[in-house]
Enzyme design. Structure first.
Site, mmCIF file in Angstrom:
data_model
loop_
_atom_site.group_PDB
_atom_site.id
_atom_site.type_symbol
_atom_site.label_atom_id
_atom_site.label_comp_id
_atom_site.label_asym_id
_atom_site.label_seq_id
_atom_site.Cartn_x
_atom_site.Cartn_y
_atom_site.Cartn_z
ATOM 1 N N ASN A 252 0.867 -1.169 0.000
ATOM 2 C CA ASN A 252 0.000 0.000 0.000
ATOM 3 C C ASN A 252 0.907 1.224 0.000
ATOM 4 O OD1 ASN A 252 -1.882 1.989 0.415
ATOM 5 N ND2 ASN A 252 -2.465 1.338 2.483
ATOM 6 N N LYS B 157 0.068 4.244 -0.380
ATOM 7 C CA LYS B 157 -0.613 5.428 0.153
ATOM 8 C C LYS B 157 -0.346 6.639 -0.760
ATOM 9 C CE LYS B 157 -0.287 3.244 4.607
ATOM 10 N NZ LYS B 157 -0.218 3.343 6.065
ATOM 11 N N HIS C 77 -9.634 1.211 4.555
ATOM 12 C CA HIS C 77 -8.386 1.421 5.291
ATOM 13 C C HIS C 77 -8.645 2.388 6.451
ATOM 14 C CE1 HIS C 77 -4.324 2.585 6.309
ATOM 15 N NE2 HIS C 77 -3.927 1.475 5.708
ATOM 16 N N GLU D 134 -7.021 4.773 7.625
ATOM 17 C CA GLU D 134 -6.754 6.187 7.333
ATOM 18 C C GLU D 134 -7.951 6.827 6.636
ATOM 19 O OE1 GLU D 134 -3.019 5.538 5.345
ATOM 20 O OE2 GLU D 134 -2.154 4.945 7.265
ATOM 21 N N GLU E 41 -5.723 -4.834 10.334
ATOM 22 C CA GLU E 41 -4.650 -3.877 10.593
ATOM 23 C C GLU E 41 -4.924 -3.111 11.886
ATOM 24 O OE1 GLU E 41 -2.625 -2.716 6.623
ATOM 25 O OE2 GLU E 41 -4.388 -1.474 6.854
ATOM 26 N N GLY F 119 2.370 2.136 10.693
ATOM 27 C CA GLY F 119 3.335 3.221 10.544
ATOM 28 C C GLY F 119 4.035 3.609 11.839
ATOM 29 N N SER G 64 3.211 -2.291 10.247
ATOM 30 C CA SER G 64 4.663 -2.388 10.451
ATOM 31 C C SER G 64 5.250 -3.753 10.098
ATOM 32 C CB SER G 64 5.038 -1.996 11.881
ATOM 33 O OG SER G 64 4.653 -0.653 12.144
ATOM 34 N N GLY H 137 2.665 -1.237 4.234
ATOM 35 C CA GLY H 137 2.802 0.163 3.842
ATOM 36 C C GLY H 137 4.261 0.498 3.589
HETATM 37 P P1 PGA Z 1 2.705 0.120 7.538
HETATM 38 O O1 PGA Z 1 1.252 0.384 6.887
HETATM 39 O O2 PGA Z 1 3.210 -1.187 6.998
HETATM 40 O O3 PGA Z 1 3.539 1.283 7.108
HETATM 41 O O4 PGA Z 1 2.506 0.061 9.019
HETATM 42 C C1 PGA Z 1 0.338 -0.655 6.722
HETATM 43 C C2 PGA Z 1 -0.936 -0.129 6.100
HETATM 44 O O5 PGA Z 1 -1.384 0.970 6.479
HETATM 45 O O6 PGA Z 1 -1.532 -0.777 5.233
#
Ligand code: PGA
Length: 250
Positions: A9, A11, A95, A97, A167, A173, A213, A234
């Site tokens: 992803n 983003k 997601h 976010e 998630e 993140g 992560s 991500g």
């Molecule tokens: P991350 O993001 O691997 O940077 O923690 C995962 C995601 O939001 O899909």
């Protein structure tokens, strides 16, 4: 046999040259035969990256969002028929976010899932709890509720085109990953809930990805859990070496 999936992803990252470079590297990489690789890229790169990844069996492209209506006066939005019309195979829906910053409610997400499936898109449906919910030990009920509100009414045929990504928001993140045991416990709870909703066969066949992560140093252990079928990645998906290591972590 469930699919093994390594999904990236990106983003809102990567300008054009960097995006094409990364897509070309992953698109040309040798991918294990039993692993499906998906690149969730910004809308404006979808068509071109789809052309690049089409060359490689096992590598696909995904939108990161889709609008819930078919067409109309929704300035700046992208519809499921539009994605379909340029041959996009996957879309990420729900997601955290987007739930947080774009106020996407479970009801809206339900509509998005429906219109995506009606347009023959495969859906990666995201769910996951905040730290606050986890601290209160209400994470299982919270995630079940997210699933119930947005995907409970789907048919068996629909479910064949749906992947779940669990998630935990506190792990996205942040560098903090759920432990393999925490991931497994939630994935098992999700699978048990899918059994209740759709029966044993669908529950057994639905891929459930972990996100938050994921990196080369923890992917093997997380993907090794019985109910974890891969990851939605991500940060580490935007570094070709890291993502390729993750792709080879099954
Ligand atoms: P991350 O993001 O691997 O940077 O923690 C995962 C995601 O939001 O899909």
């Amino acid at each position: 046999m469930r699919k093994k999936i390594a999904a990236g992803n990106w983003k809102m990252n990567k300008t054009y040259d960097d995006a094409m470079g990364l897509a070309t590297t992953i698109g040309n990489a040798k991918v294990p035969e039993d692993v499906t690789v998906i690149l969730g890229v910004p809308y404006i790169y979808l068509k071109e990256i789809n052309e690049i990844t089409k060359e490689n069996r096992g590598v696909y492209v995904s939108a990161q969002n889709v609008h819930q209506e078919e067409s109309g006066a929704y300035t700046g939005e992208i519809s499921a028929p539009m994605l379909k019309s340029i041959g996009i195979p996957y879309v990420i829906i729900g997601h955290s976010e987007r739930r947080e910053y774009n106020c996407e409610t479970p009801e809206v997400l339900k509509k998005k899932v429906r219109i995506a499936l009606d347009n023959n898109l495969d859906v990666i449906f995201c769910c996951g709890e905040s730290l606050e919910v986890r601290k209160k030990n209400e994470h299982e009920i919270y995630v079940k509720n997210q699933i119930e509100k947005s995907i409970a009414g789907l048919s068996s045929e629909d479910m064949k085109k749906l992947t779940i990504a669990y998630e935990p928001i506190w792990a996205i993140g942040t560098g903090e990953t759920a432990t393999p045991a925490q991931a497994q416990a939630m994935h098992k709870a999700i699978r048990d809930y899918l059994k209740e909703l759709f029966g044993e066969k669908i529950a057994d066949e639905t891929a459930i990805l972990y996100g938050g992560s994921v990196k080369p140093s923890n992917a093997v252990e997380i993907f090794g859990q019985v109910d974890v079928d891969g990851g939605l990645v991500g940060g580490a998906s935007m570094d070709p070496d890291s993502f390729l290591k993750i792709i080879h972590s099954f």
